[in-house]
Design an enzyme around this catalytic site. Structure first.
Site, PDB file in Angstrom:
ATOM      1  N   ARG A 120       0.819  -1.237   0.000  1.00  0.00           N
ATOM      2  CA  ARG A 120       0.000   0.000   0.000  1.00  0.00           C
ATOM      3  C   ARG A 120       0.844   1.274   0.000  1.00  0.00           C
ATOM      4  NH1 ARG A 120      -3.064  -3.057   3.726  1.00  0.00           N
ATOM      5  NH2 ARG A 120      -4.759  -4.086   2.667  1.00  0.00           N
ATOM      6  N   LYS A 142       3.332  11.250 -11.297  1.00  0.00           N
ATOM      7  CA  LYS A 142       2.499  10.366 -12.121  1.00  0.00           C
ATOM      8  C   LYS A 142       3.260   9.075 -12.363  1.00  0.00           C
ATOM      9  CE  LYS A 142      -0.514  13.424 -14.742  1.00  0.00           C
ATOM     10  NZ  LYS A 142      -0.868  13.918 -16.095  1.00  0.00           N
ATOM     11  N   GLU A 184       9.464  17.561 -24.913  1.00  0.00           N
ATOM     12  CA  GLU A 184       8.823  17.947 -23.649  1.00  0.00           C
ATOM     13  C   GLU A 184       9.394  19.280 -23.146  1.00  0.00           C
ATOM     14  OE1 GLU A 184       6.220  16.358 -22.745  1.00  0.00           O
ATOM     15  OE2 GLU A 184       6.447  14.167 -22.790  1.00  0.00           O
ATOM     16  N   LYS A 226       7.497  22.775 -14.375  1.00  0.00           N
ATOM     17  CA  LYS A 226       6.694  21.612 -13.967  1.00  0.00           C
ATOM     18  C   LYS A 226       6.365  21.674 -12.479  1.00  0.00           C
ATOM     19  CE  LYS A 226       5.444  16.975 -14.416  1.00  0.00           C
ATOM     20  NZ  LYS A 226       5.515  15.733 -15.146  1.00  0.00           N
ATOM     21  N   GLU A 236      -4.319  17.023 -11.165  1.00  0.00           N
ATOM     22  CA  GLU A 236      -4.824  17.369 -12.493  1.00  0.00           C
ATOM     23  C   GLU A 236      -6.326  17.653 -12.507  1.00  0.00           C
ATOM     24  OE1 GLU A 236      -2.726  15.451 -15.777  1.00  0.00           O
ATOM     25  OE2 GLU A 236      -4.601  15.461 -16.886  1.00  0.00           O
ATOM     26  N   ARG A 240      -2.892  21.372 -14.531  1.00  0.00           N
ATOM     27  CA  ARG A 240      -1.893  20.344 -14.849  1.00  0.00           C
ATOM     28  C   ARG A 240      -2.144  19.702 -16.211  1.00  0.00           C
ATOM     29  NH1 ARG A 240       1.095  15.794 -11.071  1.00  0.00           N
ATOM     30  NH2 ARG A 240       2.327  14.932 -12.791  1.00  0.00           N
ATOM     31  N   ASN A 244      -0.152  18.162 -20.921  1.00  0.00           N
ATOM     32  CA  ASN A 244      -0.439  17.126 -21.920  1.00  0.00           C
ATOM     33  C   ASN A 244      -0.557  17.691 -23.328  1.00  0.00           C
ATOM     34  OD1 ASN A 244      -0.519  14.916 -20.135  1.00  0.00           O
ATOM     35  ND2 ASN A 244      -2.516  15.595 -19.421  1.00  0.00           N
ATOM     36  N   HIS A 247      -0.257  15.412 -26.306  1.00  0.00           N
ATOM     37  CA  HIS A 247      -0.231  14.031 -25.819  1.00  0.00           C
ATOM     38  C   HIS A 247      -1.444  13.214 -26.265  1.00  0.00           C
ATOM     39  CE1 HIS A 247       3.107  15.527 -23.523  1.00  0.00           C
ATOM     40  NE2 HIS A 247       3.272  14.406 -22.849  1.00  0.00           N
ATOM     41  N   HIS A 251      -0.433  10.041 -27.904  1.00  0.00           N
ATOM     42  CA  HIS A 251      -0.742   8.714 -27.348  1.00  0.00           C
ATOM     43  C   HIS A 251      -1.436   7.841 -28.385  1.00  0.00           C
ATOM     44  CE1 HIS A 251      -0.579  10.133 -22.857  1.00  0.00           C
ATOM     45  NE2 HIS A 251       0.608  10.030 -23.412  1.00  0.00           N
ATOM     46  N   HIS A 264       8.139   8.265 -27.337  1.00  0.00           N
ATOM     47  CA  HIS A 264       7.100   9.113 -26.746  1.00  0.00           C
ATOM     48  C   HIS A 264       7.282  10.579 -27.178  1.00  0.00           C
ATOM     49  CE1 HIS A 264       4.230  10.633 -23.831  1.00  0.00           C
ATOM     50  NE2 HIS A 264       5.151  11.443 -23.344  1.00  0.00           N
TER      51      HIS A 264
HETATM   52  P1  NAD Z   1      12.800   5.309 -21.910  1.00  0.00           P
HETATM   53  O1  NAD Z   1      12.611   5.200 -20.460  1.00  0.00           O
HETATM   54  O2  NAD Z   1      12.328   4.192 -22.762  1.00  0.00           O
HETATM   55  O3  NAD Z   1      14.355   5.570 -22.191  1.00  0.00           O
HETATM   56  C1  NAD Z   1      14.753   5.728 -23.519  1.00  0.00           C
HETATM   57  C2  NAD Z   1      15.885   4.756 -23.915  1.00  0.00           C
HETATM   58  O4  NAD Z   1      17.130   5.290 -23.443  1.00  0.00           O
HETATM   59  C3  NAD Z   1      15.779   3.378 -23.327  1.00  0.00           C
HETATM   60  O5  NAD Z   1      16.258   2.446 -24.260  1.00  0.00           O
HETATM   61  C4  NAD Z   1      16.716   3.447 -22.123  1.00  0.00           C
HETATM   62  O6  NAD Z   1      17.215   2.181 -21.738  1.00  0.00           O
HETATM   63  C5  NAD Z   1      17.818   4.311 -22.664  1.00  0.00           C
HETATM   64  N1  NAD Z   1      18.562   5.086 -21.679  1.00  0.00           N
HETATM   65  C6  NAD Z   1      18.068   5.704 -20.602  1.00  0.00           C
HETATM   66  N2  NAD Z   1      19.018   6.448 -20.018  1.00  0.00           N
HETATM   67  C7  NAD Z   1      20.138   6.266 -20.741  1.00  0.00           C
HETATM   68  C8  NAD Z   1      21.443   6.786 -20.652  1.00  0.00           C
HETATM   69  N3  NAD Z   1      21.776   7.692 -19.718  1.00  0.00           N
HETATM   70  N4  NAD Z   1      22.360   6.377 -21.545  1.00  0.00           N
HETATM   71  C9  NAD Z   1      22.013   5.508 -22.532  1.00  0.00           C
HETATM   72  N5  NAD Z   1      20.789   5.003 -22.699  1.00  0.00           N
HETATM   73  C10 NAD Z   1      19.863   5.392 -21.792  1.00  0.00           C
HETATM   74  O7  NAD Z   1      12.104   6.630 -22.493  1.00  0.00           O
HETATM   75  P2  NAD Z   1      11.897   8.103 -21.908  1.00  0.00           P
HETATM   76  O8  NAD Z   1      11.816   8.958 -23.099  1.00  0.00           O
HETATM   77  O9  NAD Z   1      12.873   8.413 -20.850  1.00  0.00           O
HETATM   78  O10 NAD Z   1      10.474   8.016 -21.215  1.00  0.00           O
HETATM   79  C11 NAD Z   1       9.298   7.789 -21.955  1.00  0.00           C
HETATM   80  C12 NAD Z   1       8.245   7.279 -21.012  1.00  0.00           C
HETATM   81  O11 NAD Z   1       7.974   8.266 -20.018  1.00  0.00           O
HETATM   82  C13 NAD Z   1       6.928   6.974 -21.689  1.00  0.00           C
HETATM   83  O12 NAD Z   1       6.442   5.751 -21.235  1.00  0.00           O
HETATM   84  C14 NAD Z   1       6.027   8.095 -21.235  1.00  0.00           C
HETATM   85  O13 NAD Z   1       4.679   7.714 -21.178  1.00  0.00           O
HETATM   86  C15 NAD Z   1       6.579   8.388 -19.866  1.00  0.00           C
HETATM   87  N6  NAD Z   1       6.309   9.744 -19.379  1.00  0.00           N
HETATM   88  C16 NAD Z   1       5.824   9.857 -18.115  1.00  0.00           C
HETATM   89  C17 NAD Z   1       5.581  11.105 -17.587  1.00  0.00           C
HETATM   90  C18 NAD Z   1       5.115  11.237 -16.165  1.00  0.00           C
HETATM   91  O14 NAD Z   1       4.775  12.352 -15.755  1.00  0.00           O
HETATM   92  N7  NAD Z   1       5.122  10.180 -15.397  1.00  0.00           N
HETATM   93  C19 NAD Z   1       5.840  12.250 -18.348  1.00  0.00           C
HETATM   94  C20 NAD Z   1       6.340  12.096 -19.642  1.00  0.00           C
HETATM   95  C21 NAD Z   1       6.576  10.818 -20.140  1.00  0.00           C
HETATM   96  N1  GLY Z   2       3.626  14.699 -18.075  1.00  0.00           N
HETATM   97  C1  GLY Z   2       2.341  15.211 -17.688  1.00  0.00           C
HETATM   98  C2  GLY Z   2       2.193  15.404 -16.224  1.00  0.00           C
HETATM   99  O1  GLY Z   2       3.058  15.106 -15.460  1.00  0.00           O
HETATM  100  O2  GLY Z   2       1.163  15.860 -15.803  1.00  0.00           O
END
Ligand code: NAD
Ligand code: GLY
Length: 361
Positions: A120, A142, A184, A226, A236, A240, A244, A247, A251, A264
């Site tokens: 939890r 998130k 972003e 942010k 949100e 907030r 998006n 997005h 998406h 992404h």
């Molecule tokens: P990712 O986590 O897939 O990383 C991208 C690639 O880079 C992967 O292959 C990873 O292994 C590699 N990598 C990471 N760090 C590295 C480094 N320092 N050196 C070499 N390789 C490295 O992609 P991302 O773009 O970081 O994240 C995308 C994800 O984030 C999506 O799923 C998206 O929905 C999510 N997201 C979430 C939020 C949130 O608020 N929670 C906001 C935006 C995006």
């Molecule tokens: N990436 C969108 C949010 O964090 O609200």
């Protein structure tokens, strides 16, 4: 090291940005309730950075469970999440054990959701290693996983206790991933920070060349934006949703093509151009500003056109968006550069036209 804060009363936390932070174990040690952590990472990142982090913590007397996941957006799903739960249980992790995410947004979202739900809820720390994660996904709480029918559809809000953005980790990030992160970054300029957008126009080549000062500035400025939005609207209920921008369309691209096909950030860039085109059709964003937005994305090496899935398919996928309310699609649009709005004003014919105008021939 530069520090800023996400202000959320008792759940406020610092974001540290700077070089060499992975080895600064004291920043983590002071926060641990008990000397036990579970580090969640993946097969790409762990060989690069896990030992620097783990060695420092072990030297501080911390017991570590290492949970190494397969790499890729296609693994941000229920099966991988369950693998984290298995490992937490097998390693007898307790309620006071801190889960640490070491990786990009995929690892952060997965590990954060595991932390939100294991027993939890257990303490959580974000150590983002992609530009996208350092400017966006590690901040704001998130967490979640994808569903085959919709992106990020299962999840929870669970704030970290600390975000540690070590800019040195960006040195090994592939170019394509760096560019995806810039989508972003540009988003903050578009929705609420015109001076930052202008700074990006003047400095995009420095960012692409990985100039350390430029990257640190862009990360900090993004995190300030942010943090302000999250502090004002953690769950949100309103503002907030502006984060998006692009997005809902993006998406649809990610889910429509199959997760992992487009990054992404790439999907967000093309989706933002669709939102810009729709804003133009509503008489808000001028044609020259629409072209200006496309110009910056193109200079950043990002797509400004989406794949031709067909407007029907886009609309079908967009209908599952989390901003849909009483069956009505709400979209983030631009009144002008630097001023985003959440609006249900666009009619289906305009949305279709904007999609068609911004798809590959
Ligand atoms: P990712 O986590 O897939 O990383 C991208 C690639 O880079 C992967 O292959 C990873 O292994 C590699 N990598 C990471 N760090 C590295 C480094 N320092 N050196 C070499 N390789 C490295 O992609 P991302 O773009 O970081 O994240 C995308 C994800 O984030 C999506 O799923 C998206 O929905 C999510 N997201 C979430 C939020 C949130 O608020 N929670 C906001 C935006 C995006
Ligand atoms: N990436 C969108 C949010 O964090 O609200």
């Amino acid at each position: 090291m530069q520090t800023l804060n996400v202000w959320l009363d008792a759940r406020s936390y610092p974001i540290h940005v700077g070089a060499g932070l992975l080895g600064r174990s004291e920043l983590i040690l002071t926060l641990l309730k008990v000397p036990a952590v579970a580090i969640v990472s993946n097969q790409t990142i762990a060989p690069l950075y896990l030992s620097t982090l783990a060695d420092g913590l072990r030297a501080g007397g911390v017991r570590i469970a290492e949970i190494i996941l397969p790499d890729g957006e296609q693994h941000k799903n229920w099966q991988t999440l369950n693998h984290i739960y298995d490992a937490l249980l097998e390693n007898r992790c307790e309620r006071a054990t801190t889960v640490i995410a070491l990786g990009g947004g995929v690892i952060g979202d997965l590990a954060g959701f595991a932390a939100a739900t294991y027993q939890r809820g257990v303490p959580f720390i974000q150590i983002p290693t992609t530009l996208l994660a350092q400017v966006d996904s590690s901040v704001g709480g998130k967490t979640g996983i994808n569903h085959p029918l919709g992106k990020n559809m299962i999840g929870a809000f669970w704030q970290p206790r600390l975000v540690l953005a070590d800019t040195d980790t960006l040195k090994t990030l592939p170019d394509r991933e760096l560019r995806a992160g810039l989508a972003e970054v540009i988003k903050y300029g578009l929705i609420r920070d015109l001076p930052f957008f202008e700074w990006l126009e003047a400095n995009i080549e420095r960012l692409l060349a990985r100039d350390g000062d430029a990257l640190t500035y862009a990360i900090q400025r993004s995190c300030v934006n942010k943090a302000e939005v999250v502090a004002a609207d953690e769950r949100e209920a309103g503002e907030r949703a502006l984060l998006n921008l692009g997005h809902t369309f993006g998406h649809a691209i990610e889910a429509g093509l199959g997760y992992g096909e487009w990054l992404h950030g790439e999907a967000v860039a093309a989706g933002t151009q669709m939102a810009g085109e729709l804003s133009r059709r509503l008489g808000w964003l001028g044609s020259s500003d629409c072209a200006r937005v496309a110009g910056l994305f193109e200079r950043a090496g990002l797509p400004v056109r989406g794949p031709r899935l067909g407007a029907d398919r886009y609309l079908e996928l967009m209908a599952l968006d989390k901003k849909v309310s009483a069956g009505r699609l709400r979209l983030v649009l631009l009144k002008r550069i630097g001023l985003g709005v959440v609006s249900a004003e666009a009619g289906e014919s305009d949305i279709r036209a904007a999609i068609e105008a911004c798809c590959h021939d």
